[in-house]
Every structure is written in C-alpha cells, then in structure tokens.
Design a protein around this motif. Structure first.
Motif, PDB file in Angstrom:
ATOM      1  N   ALA A 557       0.832  -1.209   0.000  1.00  0.00           N
ATOM      2  CA  ALA A 557       0.000   0.000   0.000  1.00  0.00           C
ATOM      3  C   ALA A 557       0.861   1.252   0.000  1.00  0.00           C
ATOM      4  O   ALA A 557       0.553   2.239  -0.683  1.00  0.00           O
ATOM      5  N   LEU A 558       1.966   1.232   0.753  1.00  0.00           N
ATOM      6  CA  LEU A 558       2.851   2.395   0.775  1.00  0.00           C
ATOM      7  C   LEU A 558       3.528   2.565  -0.581  1.00  0.00           C
ATOM      8  O   LEU A 558       3.668   3.687  -1.077  1.00  0.00           O
ATOM      9  N   ALA A 559       3.956   1.460  -1.193  1.00  0.00           N
ATOM     10  CA  ALA A 559       4.570   1.547  -2.518  1.00  0.00           C
ATOM     11  C   ALA A 559       3.594   2.151  -3.525  1.00  0.00           C
ATOM     12  O   ALA A 559       3.983   2.979  -4.367  1.00  0.00           O
ATOM     13  N   ALA A 560       2.330   1.748  -3.446  1.00  0.00           N
ATOM     14  CA  ALA A 560       1.320   2.299  -4.357  1.00  0.00           C
ATOM     15  C   ALA A 560       1.140   3.791  -4.111  1.00  0.00           C
ATOM     16  O   ALA A 560       0.929   4.575  -5.056  1.00  0.00           O
ATOM     17  N   PHE A 561       1.239   4.212  -2.842  1.00  0.00           N
ATOM     18  CA  PHE A 561       1.095   5.633  -2.522  1.00  0.00           C
ATOM     19  C   PHE A 561       2.260   6.438  -3.083  1.00  0.00           C
ATOM     20  O   PHE A 561       2.078   7.531  -3.623  1.00  0.00           O
ATOM     21  N   VAL A 562       3.480   5.880  -2.987  1.00  0.00           N
ATOM     22  CA  VAL A 562       4.646   6.562  -3.566  1.00  0.00           C
ATOM     23  C   VAL A 562       4.484   6.698  -5.075  1.00  0.00           C
ATOM     24  O   VAL A 562       4.783   7.748  -5.656  1.00  0.00           O
ATOM     25  N   ALA A 563       4.002   5.643  -5.724  1.00  0.00           N
ATOM     26  CA  ALA A 563       3.762   5.702  -7.167  1.00  0.00           C
ATOM     27  C   ALA A 563       2.731   6.779  -7.500  1.00  0.00           C
ATOM     28  O   ALA A 563       2.855   7.495  -8.504  1.00  0.00           O
ATOM     29  N   LYS A 564       1.726   6.910  -6.643  1.00  0.00           N
ATOM     30  CA  LYS A 564       0.709   7.948  -6.847  1.00  0.00           C
ATOM     31  C   LYS A 564       1.329   9.331  -6.737  1.00  0.00           C
ATOM     32  O   LYS A 564       1.051  10.226  -7.564  1.00  0.00           O
ATOM     33  N   LEU A 565       2.177   9.530  -5.748  1.00  0.00           N
ATOM     34  CA  LEU A 565       2.850  10.817  -5.601  1.00  0.00           C
ATOM     35  C   LEU A 565       3.719  11.131  -6.816  1.00  0.00           C
ATOM     36  O   LEU A 565       3.734  12.263  -7.311  1.00  0.00           O
ATOM     37  N   ALA A 566       4.455  10.113  -7.287  1.00  0.00           N
ATOM     38  CA  ALA A 566       5.328  10.325  -8.443  1.00  0.00           C
ATOM     39  C   ALA A 566       4.509  10.696  -9.675  1.00  0.00           C
ATOM     40  O   ALA A 566       4.919  11.545 -10.477  1.00  0.00           O
ATOM     41  N   ALA A 567       3.329  10.072  -9.823  1.00  0.00           N
ATOM     42  CA  ALA A 567       2.468  10.383 -10.966  1.00  0.00           C
ATOM     43  C   ALA A 567       1.928  11.806 -10.871  1.00  0.00           C
ATOM     44  O   ALA A 567       1.823  12.516 -11.882  1.00  0.00           O
ATOM     45  N   ILE A 568       1.560  12.234  -9.670  1.00  0.00           N
ATOM     46  CA  ILE A 568       1.095  13.615  -9.486  1.00  0.00           C
ATOM     47  C   ILE A 568       2.210  14.590  -9.855  1.00  0.00           C
ATOM     48  O   ILE A 568       1.989  15.570 -10.578  1.00  0.00           O
ATOM     49  N   ARG A 569       3.404  14.313  -9.366  1.00  0.00           N
ATOM     50  CA  ARG A 569       4.526  15.204  -9.674  1.00  0.00           C
ATOM     51  C   ARG A 569       4.804  15.247 -11.178  1.00  0.00           C
ATOM     52  O   ARG A 569       4.970  16.318 -11.763  1.00  0.00           O
ATOM     53  N   ALA A 570       4.853  14.072 -11.800  1.00  0.00           N
ATOM     54  CA  ALA A 570       5.151  14.017 -13.232  1.00  0.00           C
ATOM     55  C   ALA A 570       4.054  14.666 -14.071  1.00  0.00           C
ATOM     56  O   ALA A 570       4.316  15.192 -15.155  1.00  0.00           O
ATOM     57  N   GLY A 571       2.838  14.646 -13.563  1.00  0.00           N
ATOM     58  CA  GLY A 571       1.719  15.168 -14.328  1.00  0.00           C
ATOM     59  C   GLY A 571       1.477  16.643 -14.171  1.00  0.00           C
ATOM     60  O   GLY A 571       0.599  17.197 -14.849  1.00  0.00           O
ATOM     61  N   HIS A 572       2.241  17.280 -13.290  1.00  0.00           N
ATOM     62  CA  HIS A 572       2.031  18.711 -13.039  1.00  0.00           C
ATOM     63  C   HIS A 572       3.349  19.465 -13.152  1.00  0.00           C
ATOM     64  O   HIS A 572       4.163  19.457 -12.229  1.00  0.00           O
ATOM     65  N   PRO A 573       3.559  20.154 -14.275  1.00  0.00           N
ATOM     66  CA  PRO A 573       4.801  20.923 -14.467  1.00  0.00           C
ATOM     67  C   PRO A 573       5.080  21.911 -13.348  1.00  0.00           C
ATOM     68  O   PRO A 573       6.239  22.228 -13.077  1.00  0.00           O
ATOM     69  N   VAL A 574       4.036  22.389 -12.687  1.00  0.00           N
ATOM     70  CA  VAL A 574       4.225  23.366 -11.620  1.00  0.00           C
ATOM     71  C   VAL A 574       5.049  22.787 -10.473  1.00  0.00           C
ATOM     72  O   VAL A 574       5.680  23.538  -9.721  1.00  0.00           O
ATOM     73  N   LEU A 575       5.071  21.456 -10.335  1.00  0.00           N
ATOM     74  CA  LEU A 575       5.807  20.819  -9.243  1.00  0.00           C
ATOM     75  C   LEU A 575       7.268  20.536  -9.582  1.00  0.00           C
ATOM     76  O   LEU A 575       8.036  20.173  -8.699  1.00  0.00           O
ATOM     77  N   CYS A 576       7.620  20.644 -10.838  1.00  0.00           N
ATOM     78  CA  CYS A 576       9.003  20.303 -11.223  1.00  0.00           C
ATOM     79  C   CYS A 576       9.566  21.371 -12.154  1.00  0.00           C
ATOM     80  O   CYS A 576       9.927  21.102 -13.297  1.00  0.00           O
ATOM     81  N   GLN A 577       9.640  22.577 -11.616  1.00  0.00           N
ATOM     82  CA  GLN A 577      10.114  23.716 -12.396  1.00  0.00           C
ATOM     83  C   GLN A 577      11.615  23.927 -12.226  1.00  0.00           C
ATOM     84  O   GLN A 577      12.184  23.589 -11.191  1.00  0.00           O
ATOM     85  N   ARG A 578      12.211  24.496 -13.233  1.00  0.00           N
ATOM     86  CA  ARG A 578      13.610  24.893 -13.143  1.00  0.00           C
ATOM     87  C   ARG A 578      13.749  26.283 -12.524  1.00  0.00           C
ATOM     88  O   ARG A 578      14.749  26.591 -11.878  1.00  0.00           O
ATOM     89  N   HIS A 579      12.741  27.103 -12.715  1.00  0.00           N
ATOM     90  CA  HIS A 579      12.795  28.478 -12.201  1.00  0.00           C
ATOM     91  C   HIS A 579      12.320  28.523 -10.749  1.00  0.00           C
ATOM     92  O   HIS A 579      11.404  27.799 -10.353  1.00  0.00           O
ATOM     93  N   PHE A 580      12.955  29.378  -9.968  1.00  0.00           N
ATOM     94  CA  PHE A 580      12.512  29.595  -8.595  1.00  0.00           C
ATOM     95  C   PHE A 580      11.235  30.436  -8.569  1.00  0.00           C
ATOM     96  O   PHE A 580      10.972  31.218  -9.478  1.00  0.00           O
ATOM     97  N   LEU A 581      10.468  30.255  -7.519  1.00  0.00           N
ATOM     98  CA  LEU A 581       9.233  31.004  -7.329  1.00  0.00           C
ATOM     99  C   LEU A 581       9.465  32.083  -6.272  1.00  0.00           C
ATOM    100  O   LEU A 581       9.908  31.785  -5.169  1.00  0.00           O
ATOM    101  N   HIS A 582       9.121  33.330  -6.634  1.00  0.00           N
ATOM    102  CA  HIS A 582       9.376  34.447  -5.721  1.00  0.00           C
ATOM    103  C   HIS A 582       8.159  35.353  -5.570  1.00  0.00           C
ATOM    104  O   HIS A 582       8.303  36.544  -5.288  1.00  0.00           O
TER     105      HIS A 582
END
Length: 694
Positions: A557-582
C-alpha cells in the motif's frame, strides 16, 4: 620471458593498454628513482618477471611488452627514498596496484606485510619493513576494451523531471524472492525484470548506486567479522567492484546499465574521490602511497602525516595535475565505457578545496565543466566534509545539484511537531532559494531528501527516538545522535494498531512533502515498502539482514502511494520547475506564482510565520513568472495541527481534491464549500477546469 620482447612504449594512455602486438604500460610517479613492472602467473601466486621501466617522459614511466596479451596479471614496485618525514614512502618490497587497473584478480589478504613499516616497532611508521607483500595483494589485470561495442545513449531525463532512488546493489536484491539465488546481490540482480518493474511502477527515473568502484574491507572491520558494506573505501577507480559480479569480466555491469536504460532509468554512481583505502600513516601500502605519496595525498606535519578532511585517514590531492587527471580519466571512463549518466560526489567539499580553502572555482570544477564528455552528465555534490570550512551547501557551481540537509532536517522537524517550523517548511518547499538561487542556478540544484543510506530509514524515523548501533561494535558512539525522529508512543516495532496507523500517516506526510517541493527529489531504497534497520542509523558495516531489504514484508500500500505521488509530480509541471518562485506576478492573469495562505484563505501575517500556533500552511503554486506561463496550478495544504475548516482560494472557478494523506486510496473528486483539512495531513487540489487528474 619466452615470446616476449621489450620496447620503449609511450606515455599515453596511462595504465595497461593492449593492441595487436603487445601491451603498453604507463604509470605516473614524480619522485620515484625507478619503477619495475612485475608479471605473475595465471593464478597470481608466482612472480615470473621484474621489468625495469627505463623510459620516462616527464613524470610518466612507460614500457611496451611485445607479444603480451590481455589477461596478464601484473603490478608495480617503486624504488625511491623512504623518508616519511619528508612525505616519501617508497618501499619496493610492496607490490602496488596500478591506479588505472581495469580489473583485479584475487582478494586482499590482510597481513602486516602490507605495511611499509614494521608493526610494533618503537619507531612506528618511521621504521622500514622488508617483507614482500605480493602474496596478499590482488593483481592488476590487462584488459582489452577495444572490442566493446558502444552503448546507446541513456534516457537523458532532465533534472526537473527526475526522481532519484538511492540504492545498494546487494541490499536491494539480496532478499528478493523472484531473483534467482545466484544473481542476488549482483549487478545482474539489480537489472532483473522484477526490480526494474518495481522501479518503473514507482516512477523512478534514476538509480543512484552506493559505491561500486573497486574497494577493500577495512582491517579493523575484518577483525570484528564485519565488512565495509557501503563501500566508501575506494582503491580501484576504473573497475566495477568484483564482489557484485555473478560472472567474471566487466560485461555484467554494462548489461545492467543497458537494461536500466531500456526501461528509461538512468544510472548515477556515488563516487569517492576525496580519499583512498590506504588510510593514514599507519595504513597499508597498496598503490598510491607506494607510487608517489607526496603527489597523491595532501600532507601535513612536514609530510609525515595526512590531511584528514574525510575522517578516514587521508585526502587525495586534486591540486596536483596528475591526480586531477586520474580523477577526470576515471569519470570519463565510467561514462564512455559503462554508459553511466551521472555522479554523486562523496564529501564533495574536498574536491573543491584549494591551498587557501574551498573555492567554487577550484581546478576540479573547472575541469569538469569544460570537459565535453562530463559537462553533459548529472553532477551531484554532498556539500560538506569535516575539514576547515567544510559545510558548503549552496556554494557549488552550476551545473551541480547538492544534497540539501536543511530540507531533510526541516521536514523531519515540521512533521515531528516542533514549534515554530512553518517558515522553515516554506523555505524548503520553494527549493531553498536562499541557498541556491544565484549565478543562474536552477531550482533543481536543491537535491531534496529526508532519508539516505547515512541515517535512519523512513520506517525507523517514525519508530525510534534514539539510535541502536551496538551491532557496529563501537559501543553506540557512532552515527548521528540527533535525528529529529519520533517513535509516536513506542520505541521500535509494535503491534499497537493505533501507533502503526499514526506512523503510516507520518510517512505518507513526509513523502508527500518531498514530492511536492520544488527541487529534485530523492528517496531511499526500501522506504517505499517500510524497510527497517532496527534503529541502526550508521549501518556502514552491516552486510546482513539489517540492511538487506525484506521484500517478503513489503508494504504494498505504501509503494502504491509513492507511485501515486510520483504520478502527481510528473503530471504537473508546476511541481518540477527549473525556475525559482518568488511571488512575482504573472503577465497572463496578474496573479503571483506563489501565494501563501492560512486555512481560512487569508495570507499569513509576518509574525505568524514564527508563531508556534501556526501549524497549517497552505500554498498556491503556478508556473514561475520568469518562465513559460503555462496554466498549471495546485493548492497544497500541510497541516500538523488539529482538524479545521479550509477555505479554498477563489482564484480558479473550481477545485478538485487529488490527494489526502489520511485517505491514501482517494480517487480525485470535486471540492467545494465546507471543505475541511484533517489533523496531521497533506492535501493537494488542482484546478477542476484542467481535468483535476494527477
């Protein structure tokens, strides 16, 4: 030497290089009087010849042996002054490994004969030992790399899209029930389909392997019946550690890299160029010390003693051009011959320490950044060592990423419930800009982690308040004493369902925070399935079931939750930006790229950031104002306080709830008025107009 003849040879390349007619040998020593090439029988037991290397170009000694073929076992003996007080420790009675050896034959046998001095002498390391050490030293092997086919390029995953998985070749595979017994603990086991499938399901884009360059077990560990499990004791910078090979040769490592690449997974090596396994002045003479101690090492006390910025006895001297060349040649070799995609530099401050101290413009950094091969791979620094000015997080030049221990400690303390940590969490969620946002460095320079090989596993972080390191044989003195951990009501494993549920939630909150933060996330192998080391937070010598991941007890169940988190991150560019937010306003809708809020929807007052009662931090994130203004937005809530009402921002028409750590199996659903945030929870909302799907 029947069938063999000698020729002058050439000074380049260093090491043993075979061709159709023979083998060229070249080795560096600035201070030797002369060097002998020693040849051995196929079993390595008998020395058959000593060949004087009479040719010298500058400080490189060389000779060519006509008629010799790949597979020949060899070593060196270096003649010169034995003057420890002046930094010279030449002793031709000691057989020396080639620093450029591509393979070893045999294992190190610990013996007093390995020492250049007489053990027990009243003069200590100033004495001189005349015993031949050849019987105890592995032999270097001539390897022909000409026939190796070029490896196809790796996946080339951008750092912003990377999810790094720190793993030990043996620890990850030794107890995996699907991997054949003979492949467990081996390179072939790590690239087994069962492991690769697990990594792909998790969303991992790169494995970062603990040291796999040739290393030896320390004598003091062998005497205790232990081994150097982590491998931070390198002696062979050009060869894969033989103990992880299921079959002879180097092909298994290359095949492992190829199979991981085929699955879209990069390979990053944890490398140790800050010191070697020869230790201090009381250590053995195995290679570098005997070839040219004064050149290879940073010396102190007039030359007799060693600078010990690594805490292991010595420090390599990267200010010397030939030592720097060796390191650069080694790095290129792993990229070009083995196909690796990057490096994590252990105690990397040592790599940038010049005569005057740490320098972000040090020669090593300059050499890396101008190199056409190495400038394109991933470079990760552990930005500290124990030397003067050793803590340098944020001080490394682009394109380095750096392990962010401030992220680790801040996130641990926030979820432990420490008072006044809300402002600290805010800084870490935005990529620790105060440390990294300079000289054009990207937000991905912050390598975010909460656990790593050194310290508690995630399971132990929520199960122990104090370390349990007695098995290491150091009376529990080793390892960090302040881990910012919490057992949530019981020390160690328990059958108490309430405590276990609280621990499971705490782990999900920590992992969610890691995946939602700006920067590059790294998770520790086994954390995703609940691996425990029984409270040992310094398991460097535990090559056993303490460190071997127990797949039979995997928390699916924990492994599935980590996979879910990774999918959310991969699916949302706002979470993996190169530019800093100010919090700069975006041109397309006039809203800031980051908006901090309280649970009631209002921005927190300045004083509230440090108010111990402010325990529910909300943040609305958009693409950076100075970057591409894509319409991706999330609203995240981090609550260490009690359940309370939550007011969603009115900046988008409607929101969807896609993550609630108290309900790990949550299916994305519309969110409306009357929304609440549970106690001790992370929530994530997306704009419903964008589909609301992770």
């Amino acid at each position: 030497m029947p069938g063999l003849s000698l020729a002058p040879g050439r000074p380049f390349p260093l090491g043993a290089t075979p061709d159709e007619g023979g083998v060229n040998f070249a080795v560096f020593s600035a201070n030797a009087h002369f060097i002998e090439l020693c040849l051995f029988t196929e079993d390595g037991r008998r020395e058959t010849a000593r060949i004087l290397m009479t040719e010298r170009d500058g400080d490189i000694w060389h000779i060519r042996v006509e008629g010799m073929k790949a597979g020949q076992l060899y070593g060196f003996r270096a003649h010169g002054p034995y003057e420890p007080e002046a930094g010279h420790r030449f002793n031709p009675h000691k057989l020396l490994l080639d620093p450029y050896a591509k393979s070893w034959d045999g294992r190190l046998k610990w013996s007093d004969a390995l020492m250049g001095y007489k053990i027990g002498s009243a003069r200590g390391d100033l004495s001189y030992d005349t015993r031949d050490s050849a019987f105890a030293v592995p032999k270097s092997v001539v390897v022909d790399e000409r026939a190796l086919p070029p490896l196809p390029p790796g996946p080339g995953t951008p750092m912003a899209e990377s999810l790094i998985y720190e793993a030990h070749v043996k620890g990850l595979t030794m107890r995996h029930p699907v991997i054949p017994q003979q492949l467990r603990g081996r390179y072939a086991g790590l690239s087994h389909p069962a492991v690769i499938d697990h990594l792909v399901k998790l969303g991992v884009t790169a494995v970062e392997l603990l040291p796999v360059q040739g290393f030896f077990d320390d004598r003091f560990l062998v005497a205790k019946g232990l081994t150097n499990y982590w491998g931070y004791n390198t002696m062979g910078f050009f060869l894969p550690e033989p103990r992880y090979s299921a079959r002879p040769g180097r092909g298994e490592f290359r095949e492992m890299v190829w199979r991981l690449h085929q699955a879209g997974i990069e390979v990053i090596l944890d490398v140790v160029y800050n010191h070697t396994g020869e230790g201090d002045e009381l250590g053995p003479t195995l290679s570098f010390r005997g070839l040219d101690n004064a050149s290879y090492y940073r010396l102190a006390g007039g030359g007799r003693h060693y600078m010990n910025d690594s805490g292991t006895g010595n420090s390599l001297n990267l200010t010397h051009p030939m030592v720097l060349r060796m390191v650069m040649d080694s790095l290129r070799h792993w990229v070009t011959h083995f196909g690796v995609d990057g490096f994590r530099f252990d105690l990397a401050t040592s790599m940038g320490r010049e005569v005057h101290g740490f320098d972000s413009g040090a020669g090593f950094f300059d050499a890396l950044r101008q190199d056409p091969v190495l400038a394109r791979v991933k470079l990760i620094a552990e930005p500290w060592d124990i030397g003067p000015g050793g803590y340098q997080m944020g001080g490394f030049p682009h394109p380095f990423a750096e392990w962010n221990d401030k992220f680790r400690d801040g996130v641990r303390r926030y979820w432990r419930g420490d008072a006044g940590m809300t402002a600290e969490l805010g800084r870490r969620l935005l990529g620790s800009a105060e440390n990294f946002d300079h000289h054009g460095r990207p937000a991905t320079a912050s390598l975010n982690f909460v656990t790593a090989h050194d310290g508690f596993t995630l399971q132990d972080l929520v199960s122990y308040t104090v370390k349990r390191n007695l098995a290491n044989g150091e009376d529990n003195r080793d390892g960090h004493s302040e881990n910012h951990s919490d057992n949530l009501g019981h020390e160690g494993a328990t059958e108490d369902a309430r405590i276990n549920a609280a621990r499971a939630l705490r782990k999900r909150n920590i992992l969610a925070t890691l995946m939602l933060a700006q920067g590059t996330p790294m998770i520790l192998a086994g954390d995703e399935i609940g691996h425990s080391q029984g409270g040992n937070n310094n398991a460097y010598a535990q090559d056993n079931e303490v460190t071997w991941i127990d797949w039979a007890k995997a928390d699916a169940a924990l492994a599935a939750f980590v996979a879910k988190l990774a999918a959310i991150r991969a699916g949302h560019p706002v979470l993996c930006q190169r530019h800093f937010l100010h919090a700069r306003k975006r041109h397309n809708e006039g809203l800031p790229d980051v908006i901090w809020r309280r649970a009631d929807g209002q921005p927190p007052e300045a004083f509230e950031w440090h108010d111990p009662a402010f325990r529910c931090l909300c943040v609305e994130l958009r693409m950076a104002a100075q970057g591409p203004e894509a319409d991706d937005v999330i609203f995240a809530v981090f609550n260490t306080g009690p359940e309370q009402a939550l007011t969603l921002p009115g900046t988008v028409p409607a929101w969807s709830l896609i993550l609630d750590t108290t309900r790990p199996d949550l299916v994305p659903q519309p969110a409306g008025a009357g929304q609440t945030v549970p106690a001790n929870a992370v929530l994530v909302f997306t704009a419903a107009a964008l589909g609301g799907q992770p």
